[in-house]
Design a protein around this motif. Structure first.
Motif, mmCIF file in Angstrom:
data_model
loop_
_atom_site.group_PDB
_atom_site.id
_atom_site.type_symbol
_atom_site.label_atom_id
_atom_site.label_comp_id
_atom_site.label_asym_id
_atom_site.label_seq_id
_atom_site.Cartn_x
_atom_site.Cartn_y
_atom_site.Cartn_z
ATOM 1 N N ASP A 13 0.716 -1.238 0.063
ATOM 2 C CA ASP A 13 0.075 0.133 0.133
ATOM 3 C C ASP A 13 1.003 1.198 0.062
ATOM 4 O OD1 ASP A 13 -2.280 -1.414 0.066
ATOM 5 O OD2 ASP A 13 -2.643 -1.359 2.377
ATOM 6 N N ARG A 62 4.501 2.835 -1.303
ATOM 7 C CA ARG A 62 5.675 2.549 -1.919
ATOM 8 C C ARG A 62 6.634 4.058 -1.963
ATOM 9 N NH1 ARG A 62 2.892 -0.527 -6.939
ATOM 10 N NH2 ARG A 62 1.801 -1.909 -5.604
ATOM 11 N N GLU A 99 4.029 7.014 -2.638
ATOM 12 C CA GLU A 99 2.748 6.477 -3.149
ATOM 13 C C GLU A 99 2.009 5.800 -2.007
ATOM 14 O OE1 GLU A 99 3.233 4.119 -6.333
ATOM 15 O OE2 GLU A 99 4.709 5.159 -7.460
ATOM 16 N N HIS A 121 -1.402 3.523 -1.765
ATOM 17 C CA HIS A 121 -2.423 2.960 -2.651
ATOM 18 C C HIS A 121 -3.610 2.551 -1.824
ATOM 19 C CE1 HIS A 121 0.448 2.005 -6.193
ATOM 20 N NE2 HIS A 121 1.124 2.575 -5.421
ATOM 21 N N ILE A 135 -4.703 5.965 -5.920
ATOM 22 C CA ILE A 135 -3.393 6.245 -5.436
ATOM 23 C C ILE A 135 -3.289 7.622 -5.420
ATOM 24 C CG2 ILE A 135 -0.957 5.954 -6.041
ATOM 25 C CD1 ILE A 135 -1.933 3.545 -7.871
#
Length: 138
Positions: free
Chosen positions: A73, A75, A87, A89, A94
């Protein structure tokens, strides 16, 4: 010495529009949860108008400033010479934000001073964790 570190950062939301919105975010690290960091976006900065909080591994943030890291989830990856992209998610989509790498490094350094990397296990309260997990009241 406090057991919690908080640091405000300016994040830039990456959108399809050429101009990126600047939004405030708060990074926090709590010695009681030595493996995790938290990034909080205040209500006015979110689509829903409510505060949004993401918790993820301190190690992920540390690694992602130099090389792409993460598969779930959250990054993290370097972007250019002075930014890091985070990022997030979620089922709704996103969210990608840019943060100055220098700000992230300063935050990680402060967290390392509080709990050195590799020594996180020394700060875990395993008895309390088991009590919480098993739902026992003592």
């Amino acid at each position: 010495m406090s057991s919690v570190i908080e640091q405000s950062v300016q994040a830039r939301m990456v959108a399809s529009a050429p101009r990126m919105e600047t939004l405030p975010a708060l990074l926090s690290y709590d010695r009681a949860y030595p493996f995790a960091v938290r990034m909080v976006f205040p209500g006015p900065a979110t689509l829903e108008g409510t505060e949004v909080s993401w918790e993820f591994a301190r190690e992920l943030l540390t690694a992602g400033m130099d090389d792409p890291a993460g598969q779930g989830d959250v990054r993290v990856r370097p972007f250019g010479y002075d930014r890091t992209v985070l990022e997030f998610h979620a089922p709704e989509g996103i969210a990608m934000v840019h943060v100055r790498t220098e700000e992230l490094r300063r935050f990680i350094q402060r967290a390392q001073e509080l709990v050195p990397a590799g020594e996180e296990h020394l700060y875990l309260d395993l008895d309390q964790g088991l009590t919480d997990l098993l739902g026992e009241d003592h």
